[in-house]
Design a protein around this motif. Structure first.
Motif, PDB file in Angstrom:
ATOM      1  N   VAL A 296      20.750  10.387  13.058  1.00  0.00           N
ATOM      2  CA  VAL A 296      20.475   9.186  12.257  1.00  0.00           C
ATOM      3  C   VAL A 296      21.657   8.226  12.339  1.00  0.00           C
ATOM      4  O   VAL A 296      22.807   8.642  12.334  1.00  0.00           O
ATOM      5  CB  VAL A 296      20.229   9.582  10.786  1.00  0.00           C
ATOM      6  N   ARG A 297      21.320   6.940  12.474  1.00  0.00           N
ATOM      7  CA  ARG A 297      22.342   5.903  12.404  1.00  0.00           C
ATOM      8  C   ARG A 297      21.876   4.858  11.409  1.00  0.00           C
ATOM      9  O   ARG A 297      20.681   4.626  11.266  1.00  0.00           O
ATOM     10  CB  ARG A 297      22.523   5.245  13.774  1.00  0.00           C
ATOM     11  N   GLY A 298      22.806   4.269  10.687  1.00  0.00           N
ATOM     12  CA  GLY A 298      22.487   3.065   9.921  1.00  0.00           C
ATOM     13  C   GLY A 298      21.952   3.297   8.527  1.00  0.00           C
ATOM     14  O   GLY A 298      20.918   2.744   8.158  1.00  0.00           O
ATOM     15  N   GLY A 299      22.656   4.120   7.744  1.00  0.00           N
ATOM     16  CA  GLY A 299      22.427   4.168   6.298  1.00  0.00           C
ATOM     17  C   GLY A 299      21.054   4.654   5.873  1.00  0.00           C
ATOM     18  O   GLY A 299      20.346   5.316   6.628  1.00  0.00           O
ATOM     19  N   ALA A 300      20.691   4.276   4.630  1.00  0.00           N
ATOM     20  CA  ALA A 300      19.461   4.784   4.025  1.00  0.00           C
ATOM     21  C   ALA A 300      18.236   4.317   4.790  1.00  0.00           C
ATOM     22  O   ALA A 300      17.279   5.076   4.964  1.00  0.00           O
ATOM     23  CB  ALA A 300      19.371   4.337   2.571  1.00  0.00           C
ATOM     24  N   ALA A 301      18.255   3.051   5.273  1.00  0.00           N
ATOM     25  CA  ALA A 301      17.113   2.557   6.044  1.00  0.00           C
ATOM     26  C   ALA A 301      16.947   3.376   7.320  1.00  0.00           C
ATOM     27  O   ALA A 301      15.827   3.660   7.753  1.00  0.00           O
ATOM     28  CB  ALA A 301      17.301   1.087   6.390  1.00  0.00           C
ATOM     29  N   GLY A 302      18.077   3.786   7.901  1.00  0.00           N
ATOM     30  CA  GLY A 302      18.035   4.619   9.099  1.00  0.00           C
ATOM     31  C   GLY A 302      17.371   5.949   8.830  1.00  0.00           C
ATOM     32  O   GLY A 302      16.633   6.470   9.670  1.00  0.00           O
ATOM     33  N   VAL A 303      17.609   6.512   7.630  1.00  0.00           N
ATOM     34  CA  VAL A 303      16.978   7.788   7.288  1.00  0.00           C
ATOM     35  C   VAL A 303      15.464   7.623   7.260  1.00  0.00           C
ATOM     36  O   VAL A 303      14.721   8.437   7.811  1.00  0.00           O
ATOM     37  CB  VAL A 303      17.498   8.314   5.928  1.00  0.00           C
ATOM     38  N   GLY A 304      14.990   6.536   6.634  1.00  0.00           N
ATOM     39  CA  GLY A 304      13.546   6.281   6.587  1.00  0.00           C
ATOM     40  C   GLY A 304      12.955   6.176   7.983  1.00  0.00           C
ATOM     41  O   GLY A 304      11.924   6.779   8.272  1.00  0.00           O
ATOM     42  N   ARG A 305      13.633   5.418   8.856  1.00  0.00           N
ATOM     43  CA  ARG A 305      13.149   5.275  10.238  1.00  0.00           C
ATOM     44  C   ARG A 305      13.115   6.621  10.944  1.00  0.00           C
ATOM     45  O   ARG A 305      12.176   6.944  11.675  1.00  0.00           O
ATOM     46  CB  ARG A 305      14.053   4.315  11.012  1.00  0.00           C
ATOM     47  N   ALA A 306      14.165   7.425  10.717  1.00  0.00           N
ATOM     48  CA  ALA A 306      14.242   8.721  11.388  1.00  0.00           C
ATOM     49  C   ALA A 306      13.113   9.636  10.943  1.00  0.00           C
ATOM     50  O   ALA A 306      12.524  10.354  11.760  1.00  0.00           O
ATOM     51  CB  ALA A 306      15.594   9.380  11.115  1.00  0.00           C
ATOM     52  N   VAL A 307      12.787   9.607   9.636  1.00  0.00           N
ATOM     53  CA  VAL A 307      11.697  10.447   9.146  1.00  0.00           C
ATOM     54  C   VAL A 307      10.400  10.053   9.832  1.00  0.00           C
ATOM     55  O   VAL A 307       9.642  10.890  10.327  1.00  0.00           O
ATOM     56  CB  VAL A 307      11.556  10.329   7.609  1.00  0.00           C
ATOM     57  N   ASN A 308      10.160   8.752   9.894  1.00  0.00           N
ATOM     58  CA  ASN A 308       8.944   8.257  10.534  1.00  0.00           C
ATOM     59  C   ASN A 308       8.895   8.699  11.992  1.00  0.00           C
ATOM     60  O   ASN A 308       7.897   9.252  12.470  1.00  0.00           O
ATOM     61  CB  ASN A 308       8.929   6.728  10.430  1.00  0.00           C
ATOM     62  N   ALA A 309      10.021   8.490  12.717  1.00  0.00           N
ATOM     63  CA  ALA A 309      10.054   8.855  14.138  1.00  0.00           C
ATOM     64  C   ALA A 309       9.868  10.348  14.310  1.00  0.00           C
ATOM     65  O   ALA A 309       9.195  10.807  15.241  1.00  0.00           O
ATOM     66  CB  ALA A 309      11.369   8.407  14.753  1.00  0.00           C
ATOM     67  N   SER A 310      10.422  11.134  13.385  1.00  0.00           N
ATOM     68  CA  SER A 310      10.355  12.590  13.549  1.00  0.00           C
ATOM     69  C   SER A 310       8.937  13.115  13.339  1.00  0.00           C
ATOM     70  O   SER A 310       8.480  13.976  14.101  1.00  0.00           O
ATOM     71  CB  SER A 310      11.357  13.255  12.611  1.00  0.00           C
ATOM     72  N   VAL A 311       8.214  12.600  12.335  1.00  0.00           N
ATOM     73  CA  VAL A 311       6.843  13.097  12.162  1.00  0.00           C
ATOM     74  C   VAL A 311       5.956  12.658  13.321  1.00  0.00           C
ATOM     75  O   VAL A 311       5.076  13.406  13.758  1.00  0.00           O
ATOM     76  CB  VAL A 311       6.211  12.701  10.804  1.00  0.00           C
ATOM     77  N   VAL A 312       6.213  11.438  13.839  1.00  0.00           N
ATOM     78  CA  VAL A 312       5.430  10.984  14.989  1.00  0.00           C
ATOM     79  C   VAL A 312       5.702  11.871  16.203  1.00  0.00           C
ATOM     80  O   VAL A 312       4.777  12.332  16.886  1.00  0.00           O
ATOM     81  CB  VAL A 312       5.751   9.507  15.295  1.00  0.00           C
ATOM     82  N   ALA A 313       6.988  12.160  16.449  1.00  0.00           N
ATOM     83  CA  ALA A 313       7.337  13.002  17.595  1.00  0.00           C
ATOM     84  C   ALA A 313       6.761  14.398  17.428  1.00  0.00           C
ATOM     85  O   ALA A 313       6.244  14.997  18.379  1.00  0.00           O
ATOM     86  CB  ALA A 313       8.857  13.066  17.750  1.00  0.00           C
ATOM     87  N   ALA A 314       6.833  14.930  16.194  1.00  0.00           N
ATOM     88  CA  ALA A 314       6.326  16.284  15.969  1.00  0.00           C
ATOM     89  C   ALA A 314       4.824  16.340  16.206  1.00  0.00           C
ATOM     90  O   ALA A 314       4.313  17.276  16.836  1.00  0.00           O
ATOM     91  CB  ALA A 314       6.667  16.757  14.559  1.00  0.00           C
ATOM     92  N   ALA A 315       4.086  15.309  15.728  1.00  0.00           N
ATOM     93  CA  ALA A 315       2.634  15.304  15.919  1.00  0.00           C
ATOM     94  C   ALA A 315       2.292  15.215  17.408  1.00  0.00           C
ATOM     95  O   ALA A 315       1.423  15.946  17.904  1.00  0.00           O
ATOM     96  CB  ALA A 315       2.009  14.145  15.157  1.00  0.00           C
ATOM     97  N   THR A 316       3.010  14.338  18.125  1.00  0.00           N
ATOM     98  CA  THR A 316       2.766  14.249  19.567  1.00  0.00           C
ATOM     99  C   THR A 316       3.083  15.581  20.238  1.00  0.00           C
ATOM    100  O   THR A 316       2.315  16.065  21.077  1.00  0.00           O
ATOM    101  CB  THR A 316       3.635  13.132  20.173  1.00  0.00           C
ATOM    102  N   GLY A 317       4.221  16.176  19.851  1.00  0.00           N
ATOM    103  CA  GLY A 317       4.605  17.458  20.421  1.00  0.00           C
ATOM    104  C   GLY A 317       3.547  18.524  20.173  1.00  0.00           C
ATOM    105  O   GLY A 317       3.233  19.325  21.057  1.00  0.00           O
TER     106      GLY A 317
END
Lengths: 256, 257
Positions: free
Chosen positions: A222-243
């Motif tokens: 994660v980079r970039g503070g609290a907003a970065g955490v939100g983005r990372a969560v979104n990206a991670s669930v998307v990646a996990a679903a694709t995986g």
């Protein structure tokens, strides 16, 4: 026109960056697994958190998934009045496909998202750097127990999920279609093979690995503070679903 | 909110969330008829929801179609020795069940987290309180545009996703089972009721996802950790809502059949 090229190129670069990062992370995970130094307490804490706390949601999901599968299978059977194959069709669909898939997607939302948020918060508040200063390798201390417990617990939860789905399916088949539970059970035990069950278990373990690796990888980078955490969560669930879908396809094609 | 642990706490938690969601839903319906008319906000949400989920939906639903055809094809060749009918049998299942449900679950994952994170961070940074102070009801400004957008976009994405699954299945049928695409594209078994069931489901999911995720976002509190928690709750609750609605509508249509 240039904007179109810029967008496509940017997208490709972004995807390559993510895939590269995930590959490196997977590599680091497996090399660390060769000589693991796992903190016992952290391991137990994660097993409890990942497994026990996801139990209710997995059970409810599986119960309804069983009901859905029973209705859909019955739709086919109704045309031929072949009630004695409902159990087989149901067991086949649920054990091989719907059980692991729906439990995996639920698990990804429940555990994967939470995990990314937690690791990401640790990262942006520099707690992970603090671990490094204390000569504790975050990969061994934080990532290994999480990924291992997700693989173990996803596999075990799949067993419980299968049982709950079976209950939900039997009940739905009885109430909606009028298939006698005894007939259902007989056809289920007669035709559903151990290989169907094991096929689903392999899938569940693979989904657990995908969810664990991706959610940790996105949390640790994660980079970039609290907003970065939100983005990372979104990206991670998307990646996990694709995986999950990609692994599902590969395992289905390889194991037949 | 502490993590619910005992059975009683979990049931209380579910009821609480359900009640909150219904309340937000009622308010949203009220503001749809009496609130302000802001086309720009709806357009923005349409773009957010549709464009950002499109590729993800195409990829996941494509794989779904391929997986389904593989499973069905292996069984058909094992039992019947012939995989030419799999298209005809698989298409109705795809249209009425797998297409809508898994597309909606993917939207709940992709857009549900987005909605909860966005609204949740507005709540913890007190922007929602600021809206209230300006006599601008948060439900009217934040939830309503998302609901209207998702009411349009979830059915659209469902159709796109189901089409993607159909064509991926066609490719698998052609490559793995040597089934001619024209043999695969056999719509004889598909009846109008299947299409109605699929669309009905996608509309219901389109209503449920933004309401559940938005309610989770509005109930966030306590800094960035609270936003993370609201996001997790949004994914779990909206996926569960999709599964429960799927069960209810599927059973209802089955009885009607």
């Amino acid at each position: 026109m240039t904007r179109l090229f810029a967008r496509v190129g940017g997208g490709v670069l972004w995807i390559s960056e993510v895939v590269g990062e995930l590959t490196l992370f997977t590599w680091a995970f497996f090399t660390a697994m060769l000589k693991p130094r796992i903190d016992g307490r952290e391991m137990w804490r994660n097993l409890h958190r990942v497994g026990v706390r996801s139990l209710p949601i997995v059970m409810v999901t599986a119960l309804f998934a069983g009901g859905i599968a029973a209705v859909q299978v019955s739709t086919y059977v109704l045309k031929f009045r072949a009630y004695e194959v409902v159990g087989w069709g149901f067991g086949f669909v649920v054990f091989r496909e719907m059980g692991p898939l729906l439990v995996g997607l639920m698990f990804s939302g429940r555990v994967g998202a939470h995990n990314t948020a937690e690791l990401g918060t640790m990262k942006v508040t520099e707690q992970i750097d603090a671990l490094r200063i204390l000569a504790i390798d975050p990969l061994h201390y934080l990532v290994l127990p999480r990924v291992i417990s997700m693989v173990v617990m996803m596999t075990l939860l799949n067993v419980i999920g299968n049982v709950c789905a079976l209950g939900g399916g039997m009940l739905t088949a009885y109430v909606m279609v009028g298939v006698d539970p005894y007939v259902f059970w007989n056809s289920f035990t007669e035709y559903v093979l151990l290989s169907d069950f094991l096929n689903g278990m392999v899938k569940a373990a693979a989904f657990g690995l995908a969810i664990g690796l991706y959610s940790c990888a996105f949390g640790m980078t994660v980079r970039g503070g609290a907003a970065g955490v939100g983005r990372a969560v979104n990206a991670s669930v998307v990646a996990a679903a694709t995986g999950i879908f990609v692994f599902d396809y590969i395992i289905t094609a390889v194991l037949q | 909110m502490a993590e619910p642990l005992t059975v009683r706490e979990i049931i209380a938690d579910v009821f609480q969330q359900g009640r909150d969601t219904l309340r937000v839903g009622r308010e949203t319906v009220y503001y749809i008829f009496n609130g302000r008319r802001d086309r720009a906000a709806v357009w923005e949400q349409l773009a957010q929801l549709g464009n950002r989920s499109l590729i993800f939906i195409l990829v996941t639903q494509g794989f779904l179609g391929a997986i389904m055809l593989l499973q069905a094809g292996f069984q058909a060749t094992r039992i019947l020795g012939d995989a030419s009918l799999i298209g005809a049998q698989a298409i109705p299942l795809l249209v009425r069940q797998l297409g809508p449900t898994l597309t909606a679950m993917m939207i709940a994952t992709r857009a549900g987290t987005g909605i909860a994170a966005e609204i949740g961070s507005m709540v913890v940074t007190e922007q929602v309180d600021a809206l209230r102070m300006c006599n601008a009801p948060p439900v009217d400004h934040l939830i309503k545009p998302r609901l209207l957008a998702s009411l349009v976009m979830v059915p659209v994405l469902t159709i796109v996703g189901t089409a993607a699954a159909f064509f991926a299945g066609m490719a698998v049928a052609a490559i793995v089972f040597q089934t001619n695409p024209s043999t695969y594209a056999n719509f004889d078994v598909l009846v109008g009721l299947d299409v109605v069931e699929g669309l009905l489901k996608s509309v219901a999911f389109g209503i449920a996802i933004p309401l559940v995720a938005g309610t989770a976002g509005l109930s966030a509190y306590g800094g960035s950790e609270g936003v993370g928690e609201a996001t997790t709750r949004a994914v779990v609750a909206s996926s569960l809502a999709v599964i429960v609605l799927d069960f209810l509508i599927g059973s209802g249509v089955f009885l009607f059949r």
